[in-house]
Design a protein around this motif. Structure first.
Motif, PDB file in Angstrom:
ATOM      1  N   SER A 179       0.823  -1.215   0.000  1.00 22.93           N
ATOM      2  CA  SER A 179       0.000   0.000   0.000  1.00 22.93           C
ATOM      3  C   SER A 179       0.856   1.265   0.000  1.00 22.93           C
ATOM      4  O   SER A 179       0.377   2.344  -0.366  1.00 22.93           O
ATOM      5  CB  SER A 179      -0.931   0.005   1.217  1.00 22.93           C
ATOM      6  OG  SER A 179      -0.174   0.030   2.423  1.00 22.93           O
ATOM      7  N   GLN A 180       2.118   1.130   0.384  1.00 22.40           N
ATOM      8  CA  GLN A 180       3.020   2.286   0.388  1.00 22.40           C
ATOM      9  C   GLN A 180       3.773   2.438  -0.931  1.00 22.40           C
ATOM     10  O   GLN A 180       4.339   3.501  -1.192  1.00 22.40           O
ATOM     11  CB  GLN A 180       4.022   2.156   1.536  1.00 22.40           C
ATOM     12  CG  GLN A 180       3.376   2.246   2.911  1.00 22.40           C
ATOM     13  CD  GLN A 180       4.382   2.010   4.012  1.00 22.40           C
ATOM     14  OE1 GLN A 180       5.181   1.066   3.951  1.00 22.40           O
ATOM     15  NE2 GLN A 180       4.372   2.857   5.027  1.00 22.40           N
ATOM     16  N   GLY A 181       3.815   1.356  -1.739  1.00 22.93           N
ATOM     17  CA  GLY A 181       4.474   1.480  -3.029  1.00 22.93           C
ATOM     18  C   GLY A 181       5.288   0.288  -3.480  1.00 22.93           C
ATOM     19  O   GLY A 181       5.732   0.240  -4.628  1.00 22.93           O
ATOM     20  N   ALA A 182       5.533  -0.701  -2.618  1.00 24.39           N
ATOM     21  CA  ALA A 182       6.254  -1.900  -3.051  1.00 24.39           C
ATOM     22  C   ALA A 182       5.437  -2.638  -4.108  1.00 24.39           C
ATOM     23  O   ALA A 182       4.215  -2.731  -4.000  1.00 24.39           O
ATOM     24  CB  ALA A 182       6.529  -2.811  -1.867  1.00 24.39           C
ATOM     25  N   MET A 183       6.121  -3.189  -5.122  1.00 27.40           N
ATOM     26  CA  MET A 183       5.411  -3.822  -6.233  1.00 27.40           C
ATOM     27  C   MET A 183       5.788  -5.283  -6.471  1.00 27.40           C
ATOM     28  O   MET A 183       5.209  -5.937  -7.325  1.00 27.40           O
ATOM     29  CB  MET A 183       5.621  -3.023  -7.521  1.00 27.40           C
ATOM     30  CG  MET A 183       5.003  -1.629  -7.478  1.00 27.40           C
ATOM     31  SD  MET A 183       5.168  -0.738  -9.046  1.00 27.40           S
ATOM     32  CE  MET A 183       4.024  -1.651 -10.074  1.00 27.40           C
ATOM     33  N   PHE A 184       6.779  -5.801  -5.730  1.00 28.48           N
ATOM     34  CA  PHE A 184       7.100  -7.223  -5.824  1.00 28.48           C
ATOM     35  C   PHE A 184       7.945  -7.599  -4.616  1.00 28.48           C
ATOM     36  O   PHE A 184       8.351  -6.732  -3.825  1.00 28.48           O
ATOM     37  CB  PHE A 184       7.814  -7.565  -7.136  1.00 28.48           C
ATOM     38  CG  PHE A 184       9.239  -7.065  -7.244  1.00 28.48           C
ATOM     39  CD1 PHE A 184      10.313  -7.885  -6.927  1.00 28.48           C
ATOM     40  CD2 PHE A 184       9.515  -5.774  -7.682  1.00 28.48           C
ATOM     41  CE1 PHE A 184      11.624  -7.433  -7.031  1.00 28.48           C
ATOM     42  CE2 PHE A 184      10.814  -5.314  -7.802  1.00 28.48           C
ATOM     43  CZ  PHE A 184      11.872  -6.148  -7.476  1.00 28.48           C
ATOM     44  N   LEU A 185       8.184  -8.896  -4.465  1.00 30.57           N
ATOM     45  CA  LEU A 185       8.987  -9.394  -3.363  1.00 30.57           C
ATOM     46  C   LEU A 185      10.183 -10.178  -3.879  1.00 30.57           C
ATOM     47  O   LEU A 185      10.173 -10.725  -4.979  1.00 30.57           O
ATOM     48  CB  LEU A 185       8.165 -10.313  -2.452  1.00 30.57           C
ATOM     49  CG  LEU A 185       7.010  -9.693  -1.666  1.00 30.57           C
ATOM     50  CD1 LEU A 185       6.359 -10.762  -0.799  1.00 30.57           C
ATOM     51  CD2 LEU A 185       7.460  -8.505  -0.829  1.00 30.57           C
ATOM     52  N   LYS A 186      11.210 -10.218  -3.043  1.00 27.99           N
ATOM     53  CA  LYS A 186      12.293 -11.179  -3.190  1.00 27.99           C
ATOM     54  C   LYS A 186      12.064 -12.222  -2.105  1.00 27.99           C
ATOM     55  O   LYS A 186      12.285 -11.965  -0.916  1.00 27.99           O
ATOM     56  CB  LYS A 186      13.655 -10.518  -3.015  1.00 27.99           C
ATOM     57  CG  LYS A 186      14.826 -11.492  -3.059  1.00 27.99           C
ATOM     58  CD  LYS A 186      16.150 -10.773  -2.811  1.00 27.99           C
ATOM     59  CE  LYS A 186      17.318 -11.747  -2.785  1.00 27.99           C
ATOM     60  NZ  LYS A 186      18.614 -11.059  -2.521  1.00 27.99           N
TER      61      LYS A 186
END
Length: 810
Positions: free
Chosen positions: A412-419
């Motif tokens: 919701s803050q701006g992250a778009m994927f994960l490692k």
């Protein structure tokens, strides 16, 4: 009881135990068979075998010693329902013969065993004449043994760092880093590296086998017994797919039909990916900050280094109260003052995606008690005494809770994927602790597929949340991991001894059906010497996914830390990668359609040339470009092998006949690369990031030959419309007839509306042209030029995509 009777009784008991623990084959066929659609059921004196035809060149073999068969699982295999296959069955006296248009499967009655022939009678695989051939069981271990042909070689088995050709080798496939002390063997034992094993191989005899079993497996490929090979699992069912193919690409296509094709990444994901510890890695966490991240991102832009994707590694979050470094609290470290502003600022700098590192355990933080709450609600994978910590990624309700109460705090803050790091810790030793998680039989069965479930969850969740193609970077995998959608090679130090093994990892994972693959260019940890750094980066920038990341504090792996010369060379190769985007994107589409990886061991194209079976420092990038990294410190030259055909030096334009070893010079600012004669490389203008400017001109870099083709691929680069027909192909052909070379550029074909595009021509030819004609109109002397030194014809205006273009070079 006398002592003699006691000894006799003890011997009898030992015989009973030995018999109970003895290897149990399938025995002999009982009666005939039963058929239900594509499935043939054979009862034997010791069990039951079912053979299911998936297509006329693929069948599945399932064997049970107690009459029970497992339910189909969803992690490795994506397709279980197959169209009817025309199979004829005939009793040949000593065998039952099942025949399709392409295969003849012979079921030997005594002892029960399976031999496979082509429809033309060529033997592909045999069990009958092998001692204890066929399938057998000893306690929980199940094994299938087959004959090994004298000229047979094997390729596959996942992300191996030891060998390419696995004939005469013995392998253990079980997700993990390896055993031992860190920095001695441990993660750095290339013989035990098992980040992403895949229980699948292809044989040069023309077939492949996928062992559909998630337990740890052992593959003895002629190591112990000449003339035979075997594969076994520590538990579960003997369940394997046999696939016939005239070539390795055909077999890869069949295998990825079963386990799933690689999706298309967003087109901008072909650009540079950069990871950062945000200022301070382990032991230096207090130095991290959002201001460091922004300063780093700005510096890439200011120095003119093309880059599109950024991820923040481990230390963005506080280390929790239970799992420390090895778990995820989803609470920002206090040095990150305004994460939302950080994300907004990064996207304003035209970074396309910013991601975050996590680990698969829940943890309690300062304000969030995710672990306690997840335990209470049953959203952790159960362990004795309610001590579960792992997110239960096998359960959709648990995944939804993890997403809504954990990941959404950063999404919701701006992250778009994960490692998604450390998928091997489920039932295995974790990096930063002595914990192993669940270790019961069910967990051992799930251990190898846990990385798939772990990567699948954020890939699909972020895909839906972002409204564009999914992204997820993960370290571990197993059969099927190619769907979610790319992996990296793990934590290999910045030392020369690990450089070529990482290349082997890329070759082996590619021939195992996983094409979107990355590595930490320059090495992950330890300070790299500048030469190693740039040689590794040259390879990395010509890898399927270009990933720059390292942890050695305070140097890390940004190119300006290694001097101006290294920075200049890095920018040269980075710019070349961005110019090659149309070529790489077309190869990505081919991978999505057929399973052919971007990074291809030479054996995928030259299967009948035994010289390439153990070449582990050369590869094809896409169908036409051969890359030859320099892996020896101080090397001024290296030897490359040129397969059949004719090859053109990418840097000089010099031409060389194939089927020879060539000694080439290797200045530090070049990595040897060769292009197939007849190849057509579509290239776009250089850019600092994807979409910096419209691609209104494409350069067709053509290498003279007898013939050649290229299919440029275009879509919107972001959405899932490509899965519904929203794409277009533009075919380009080269054909040489006597003294004339004809280059035809067709109009785009497909449902996607391709924007107006101008073409420029760069044609490498040894003969200076005398006349250039485009669609019947001869060009004037000022409209083309020929460089005799580079043997290069240039036409700046070669037409546009509004109509078919026919170029005649005479």
């Amino acid at each position: 009881m006398t002592i003699v009777k006691r000894i006799a009784a003890l011997c009898f008991l030992m015989l009973i135990l030995l018999h109970a623990n003895a290897q149990k084959s399938m025995g002999d066929l009982k009666g005939n068979f039963q058929r239900s659609n594509n499935v043939f059921r054979f009862l034997t004196t010791n069990g039951e075998t079912r053979i299911e035809f998936c297509t006329d060149d693929v069948f599945r073999v399932r064997t049970s010693w107690d009459g029970r068969f497992e339910a189909n699982e969803p992690w490795m295999v994506v397709k279980y329902n197959w169209a009817p296959v025309n199979v004829t069955a005939a009793d040949k006296g000593t065998a039952i013969q099942l025949s399709t248009a392409k295969l003849s499967v012979r079921i030997n009655k005594t002892p029960f065993s399976i031999d496979v022939y082509t429809s033309g009678g060529k033997l592909l695989s045999a069990e009958k004449n092998v001692a204890e051939g066929g399938s057998s069981k000893q306690e929980d271990t199940i094994t299938t043994t087959k004959s090994l042909d004298a000229s047979e070689h094997f390729f596959g088995f996942g992300e191996r760092m030891d060998f390419l050709d696995q004939r005469s080798k013995k392998l253990r496939l079980n997700v993990g880093r390896g055993k031992g002390l860190p920095h001695v063997i441990g993660a750095y034992n290339v013989n035990e590296a098992n980040y992403s094993p895949v229980p699948f191989f292809m044989s040069t005899k023309g077939y492949g086998i996928f062992f559909h079993n998630s337990f740890a497996t052992t593959w003895d490929m002629g190591f112990s017994t000449p003339g035979q090979y075997s594969f076994s699992a520590d538990g579960g069912e003997m369940d394997y797919y046999f696939m016939y193919g005239s070539s390795f690409p055909v077999i890869l296509d069949r295998y990825t039909d079963i386990t799933g094709k690689s999706p298309l990444l967003p087109e901008f994901a072909l650009g540079l990916h950069v990871g950062t510890y945000a200022g301070g890695t382990w032991g230096h966490e207090a130095l991290t900050s959002d201001t460091y991240v922004l300063a780093l991102a700005r510096k890439f832009r200011e120095l003119g280094i093309p880059v599109d994707i950024l991820h923040l590694d481990s230390v963005w979050r506080i280390f929790g109260k239970n799992g420390g470094k090895g778990a995820t609290s989803f609470e920002w470290r206090e040095t990150f003052k305004n994460p939302r502003l950080m994300f907004d600022s990064l996207y304003k700098m035209n970074y396309k995606m910013v991601g975050m590192h996590i680990r698969p355990r829940f943890d309690n933080g300062n304000t969030l008690q995710l672990l306690d709450t997840a335990r209470e609600k049953g959203y952790v994978y159960p362990e004795p005494g309610n001590k579960g910590e792992f997110v239960n990624f096998f359960d959709s309700t648990s995944v939804n809770w993890w997403w809504n109460h954990g990941v959404m705090r950063i999404a919701s803050q701006g992250a778009m994927f994960l490692k998604t790091d450390e998928g091997s810790a489920f039932g295995g030793l974790a990096n930063e602790s002595e914990k192993t998680g669940p270790t019961d039989e069910k967990a051992r069965k799930l251990h190898n597929v846990f990385p798939i479930a772990y990567a699948k969850a954020p890939y699909e969740k972020f895909r839906d949340f972002n409204g564009i193609r999914g992204m997820n970077l993960t370290r571990e995998g197993y059969a099927g991991i190619q769907r979610y959608p790319y992996i990296f090679a793990g934590d290999w130090p910045s030392e020369w001894q690990y450089f070529e093994p990482v290349i082997k990892a890329g070759l082996n994972i590619g021939v195992s059906g996983v094409g979107n693959w990355a590595h930490c260019m320059g090495g992950f940890e330890h300070k790299a010497d500048p030469e190693l750094y740039i040689r590794w980066c040259q390879f990395g920038l010509m890898s399927p996914v270009a990933h720059l990341f390292g942890m050695d504090h305070p140097d890390y792996k940004e190119p300006w830390r290694y001097g101006d010369t290294i920075l200049h060379i890095f920018k040269k190769f980075d710019a070349l990668r961005y110019r090659l985007t149309p070529y790489l994107y077309a190869a990505s589409r081919e991978m999505h359609d057929t399973g052919m990886p971007l990074m291809r061991a030479l054996v995928l194209h030259y299967q009948n040339d035994e010289r390439v079976y153990n070449i582990t420092d050369q590869y094809m990038l896409g169908p036409s470009l051969m890359v030859c990294p320099v892996t020896v410190k101080g090397a001024q030259t290296r030897t490359v092998y040129l397969p059949e055909g004719e090859w053109v030096n990418f840097w000089t334009g010099s031409r060389h006949k194939g089927k020879q070893y060539l000694h080439v010079v290797t200045p530090i600012d070049e990595m040897p690369m060769f292009v197939k004669a007849g190849a057509i490389l579509p290239m776009q203008p250089a850019m600092l990031y994807h979409g910096e400017s419209a691609v209104d001109t494409l350069t067709l870099q053509v290498y003279d030959g007898s013939s050649g083709t290229c299919k440029m691929y275009q879509d919107d680069g972001k959405s899932l419309d490509y899965q519904k027909g929203g794409f277009a192909f533009t075919s380009v052909q080269l054909l040489k007839e006597k003294n004339t070379t004809k280059i035809t550029v067709n109009k785009p074909s497909g449902d996607f509306e391709v924007p107006p595009t101008q073409y420029a021509l760069r044609f490498y030819t040894t003969v200076k042209p005398v006349k250039i004609t485009i669609n019947g109109k001869a060009l004037t002397d000022t409209e083309w030029r020929y460089d005799t030194t580079k043997q290069l014809l240039t036409v700046e205006n070669a037409g546009d995509n509004s109509r078919e273009i026919n170029i005649l070079v005479q």
